[in-house]
Design a protein around this motif. Structure first.
Motif, PDB file in Angstrom:
ATOM      1  N   PRO A  23      67.167  11.589 -24.736  1.00 50.33           N
ATOM      2  CA  PRO A  23      68.172  11.601 -23.668  1.00 50.33           C
ATOM      3  C   PRO A  23      69.398  10.769 -24.080  1.00 50.33           C
ATOM      4  O   PRO A  23      69.264   9.761 -24.782  1.00 50.33           O
ATOM      5  N   ALA A  24      70.564  11.200 -23.662  1.00 51.16           N
ATOM      6  CA  ALA A  24      71.800  10.482 -23.985  1.00 51.16           C
ATOM      7  C   ALA A  24      72.821  10.727 -22.892  1.00 51.16           C
ATOM      8  O   ALA A  24      72.714  11.684 -22.134  1.00 51.16           O
ATOM      9  N   LYS A  25      73.807   9.848 -22.842  1.00 51.61           N
ATOM     10  CA  LYS A  25      74.857  10.020 -21.840  1.00 51.61           C
ATOM     11  C   LYS A  25      75.895  11.022 -22.345  1.00 51.61           C
ATOM     12  O   LYS A  25      76.166  11.100 -23.547  1.00 51.61           O
ATOM     13  N   PRO A  26      76.466  11.805 -21.444  1.00 50.25           N
ATOM     14  CA  PRO A  26      77.512  12.749 -21.849  1.00 50.25           C
ATOM     15  C   PRO A  26      78.676  12.001 -22.474  1.00 50.25           C
ATOM     16  O   PRO A  26      79.013  10.885 -22.063  1.00 50.25           O
ATOM     17  N   SER A  27      79.276  12.609 -23.463  1.00 47.84           N
ATOM     18  CA  SER A  27      80.410  11.980 -24.133  1.00 47.84           C
ATOM     19  C   SER A  27      81.714  12.601 -23.666  1.00 47.84           C
ATOM     20  O   SER A  27      81.802  13.820 -23.523  1.00 47.84           O
ATOM     21  N   PRO A  28      82.740  11.767 -23.451  1.00 48.19           N
ATOM     22  CA  PRO A  28      84.054  12.322 -23.125  1.00 48.19           C
ATOM     23  C   PRO A  28      84.740  12.896 -24.368  1.00 48.19           C
ATOM     24  O   PRO A  28      85.726  13.605 -24.267  1.00 48.19           O
ATOM     25  N   LEU A  29      84.193  12.581 -25.551  1.00 48.16           N
ATOM     26  CA  LEU A  29      84.782  13.038 -26.804  1.00 48.16           C
ATOM     27  C   LEU A  29      84.349  14.467 -27.100  1.00 48.16           C
ATOM     28  O   LEU A  29      83.283  14.908 -26.686  1.00 48.16           O
ATOM     29  N   ARG A  30      85.171  15.182 -27.850  1.00 50.59           N
ATOM     30  CA  ARG A  30      84.843  16.526 -28.310  1.00 50.59           C
ATOM     31  C   ARG A  30      85.230  16.621 -29.779  1.00 50.59           C
ATOM     32  O   ARG A  30      86.048  15.874 -30.268  1.00 50.59           O
ATOM     33  N   GLY A  31      84.635  17.564 -30.455  1.00 46.75           N
ATOM     34  CA  GLY A  31      84.958  17.763 -31.856  1.00 46.75           C
ATOM     35  C   GLY A  31      83.876  17.214 -32.760  1.00 46.75           C
ATOM     36  O   GLY A  31      82.762  16.916 -32.328  1.00 46.75           O
ATOM     37  N   VAL A  32      84.240  17.098 -34.031  1.00 48.70           N
ATOM     38  CA  VAL A  32      83.298  16.658 -35.063  1.00 48.70           C
ATOM     39  C   VAL A  32      83.932  15.513 -35.843  1.00 48.70           C
ATOM     40  O   VAL A  32      85.118  15.557 -36.177  1.00 48.70           O
ATOM     41  N   LYS A  33      83.134  14.508 -36.137  1.00 48.42           N
ATOM     42  CA  LYS A  33      83.584  13.396 -36.978  1.00 48.42           C
ATOM     43  C   LYS A  33      82.634  13.284 -38.151  1.00 48.42           C
ATOM     44  O   LYS A  33      81.410  13.332 -37.980  1.00 48.42           O
ATOM     45  N   ARG A  34      83.172  13.157 -39.368  1.00 51.04           N
ATOM     46  CA  ARG A  34      82.373  12.960 -40.569  1.00 51.04           C
ATOM     47  C   ARG A  34      82.673  11.580 -41.132  1.00 51.04           C
ATOM     48  O   ARG A  34      83.822  11.156 -41.163  1.00 51.04           O
ATOM     49  N   ALA A  35      81.626  10.913 -41.601  1.00 52.19           N
ATOM     50  CA  ALA A  35      81.795   9.611 -42.249  1.00 52.19           C
ATOM     51  C   ALA A  35      80.647   9.380 -43.209  1.00 52.19           C
ATOM     52  O   ALA A  35      79.577   9.967 -43.080  1.00 52.19           O
ATOM     53  N   SER A  36      80.891   8.522 -44.174  1.00 52.82           N
ATOM     54  CA  SER A  36      79.855   8.078 -45.104  1.00 52.82           C
ATOM     55  C   SER A  36      79.967   6.572 -45.261  1.00 52.82           C
ATOM     56  O   SER A  36      81.065   6.015 -45.213  1.00 52.82           O
ATOM     57  N   ILE A  37      78.821   5.946 -45.446  1.00 58.19           N
ATOM     58  CA  ILE A  37      78.735   4.495 -45.607  1.00 58.19           C
ATOM     59  C   ILE A  37      78.039   4.206 -46.925  1.00 58.19           C
ATOM     60  O   ILE A  37      76.995   4.788 -47.217  1.00 58.19           O
ATOM     61  N   GLU A  38      78.613   3.316 -47.707  1.00 60.28           N
ATOM     62  CA  GLU A  38      77.884   2.788 -48.864  1.00 60.28           C
ATOM     63  C   GLU A  38      77.631   1.320 -48.585  1.00 60.28           C
ATOM     64  O   GLU A  38      78.553   0.577 -48.256  1.00 60.28           O
ATOM     65  N   PHE A  39      76.399   0.925 -48.702  1.00 56.13           N
ATOM     66  CA  PHE A  39      75.948  -0.398 -48.286  1.00 56.13           C
ATOM     67  C   PHE A  39      75.326  -1.128 -49.475  1.00 56.13           C
ATOM     68  O   PHE A  39      74.533  -0.557 -50.228  1.00 56.13           O
ATOM     69  N   ALA A 135      69.579  -0.157 -42.568  1.00 52.99           N
ATOM     70  CA  ALA A 135      70.851  -0.848 -42.308  1.00 52.99           C
ATOM     71  C   ALA A 135      72.024   0.106 -42.449  1.00 52.99           C
ATOM     72  O   ALA A 135      72.952   0.100 -41.625  1.00 52.99           O
ATOM     73  N   ALA A 136      71.998   0.959 -43.477  1.00 53.48           N
ATOM     74  CA  ALA A 136      73.082   1.935 -43.653  1.00 53.48           C
ATOM     75  C   ALA A 136      73.148   2.888 -42.466  1.00 53.48           C
ATOM     76  O   ALA A 136      74.233   3.260 -42.019  1.00 53.48           O
ATOM     77  N   ALA A 137      71.993   3.273 -41.930  1.00 57.20           N
ATOM     78  CA  ALA A 137      71.969   4.168 -40.765  1.00 57.20           C
ATOM     79  C   ALA A 137      72.557   3.490 -39.532  1.00 57.20           C
ATOM     80  O   ALA A 137      73.271   4.129 -38.750  1.00 57.20           O
ATOM     81  N   VAL A 138      72.274   2.214 -39.337  1.00 57.01           N
ATOM     82  CA  VAL A 138      72.854   1.471 -38.217  1.00 57.01           C
ATOM     83  C   VAL A 138      74.380   1.460 -38.339  1.00 57.01           C
ATOM     84  O   VAL A 138      75.103   1.704 -37.368  1.00 57.01           O
ATOM     85  N   LEU A 139      74.880   1.218 -39.544  1.00 56.80           N
ATOM     86  CA  LEU A 139      76.328   1.190 -39.764  1.00 56.80           C
ATOM     87  C   LEU A 139      76.942   2.584 -39.616  1.00 56.80           C
ATOM     88  O   LEU A 139      78.023   2.731 -39.041  1.00 56.80           O
ATOM     89  N   LEU A 140      76.241   3.600 -40.111  1.00 51.26           N
ATOM     90  CA  LEU A 140      76.743   4.962 -39.958  1.00 51.26           C
ATOM     91  C   LEU A 140      76.849   5.340 -38.481  1.00 51.26           C
ATOM     92  O   LEU A 140      77.847   5.918 -38.044  1.00 51.26           O
TER      93      LEU A 140
END
Length: 161
Positions: A23-39, A135-140
């Motif tokens: 379960p999660a709260k509805p987001s006011p945001l729309r679209g797609v965001k991509r990111a990568s983290i190197e830790f 830890a990388a997943a938390v940051l991502l």
């Protein structure tokens, strides 16, 4: 830690896919965001390395779907083909041994409805661990949250000290 924009080098063919719905709260945001983290961090002199990336697609629903793709077992003989943003070569892929830690961290951190997909990763056969990928997943998750991610990432980094 490095936050990377687009990263095709660490895309890998997922052998296994794990999916969870929470379960999660509805987001006011729309679209797609991509990111990568190197830790990278040292704990008691031991280096911990992980590179993780993916997308977040927001929805107005009431559920978060998390998909984590893994690449099989750790290959101790694999030649690193990703140079690494932090100056250390890594092997593209997310070993299955780390997949559960990534999933658990993402589910604990993410709170907005939509779909989160982890489809980028790289590891060091010796210096990567469950802890590093968690830890990388938390940051991502903090970066993909979409609103004021810089503040969220700094707060998470402080928790790791």
């Amino acid at each position: 830690m490095a936050v990377l924009a687009e990263d095709e080098v660490t895309a890998f063919a997922g052998r296994d896919v794990t999916v969870a719905h929470v379960p999660a709260k509805p987001s006011p945001l729309r679209g797609v965001k991509r990111a990568s983290i190197e830790f990278h961090r040292r704990v008691g002199g031991l280096p911990q390395r992980a590179m993780l990336g993916g997308t977040m697609t927001w929805s107005g629903g009431d559920e978060l779907r998390v998909e984590v793709r893994t690449s099989g077992r750790i290959d101790l003989d694999a030649a690193p083909s990703y140079e690494g943003a932090l100056g250390h070569p890594l092997v593209p892929g997310l070993p299955g041994e780390f997949g559960a830690a990534v999933m658990a961290a993402l589910l604990a951190e993410a709170d907005q409805a939509g779909t989160m997909v982890v489809d980028r990763a790289a590891y060091d056969p010796v210096e990567s661990s469950i802890v590093a990928f968690g830890a990388a997943a938390v940051l991502l998750a903090a970066v993909l949250r979409g609103t004021d991610s810089g503040t969220a990432v700094r707060a998470k980094l402080e928790e790791f000290r």
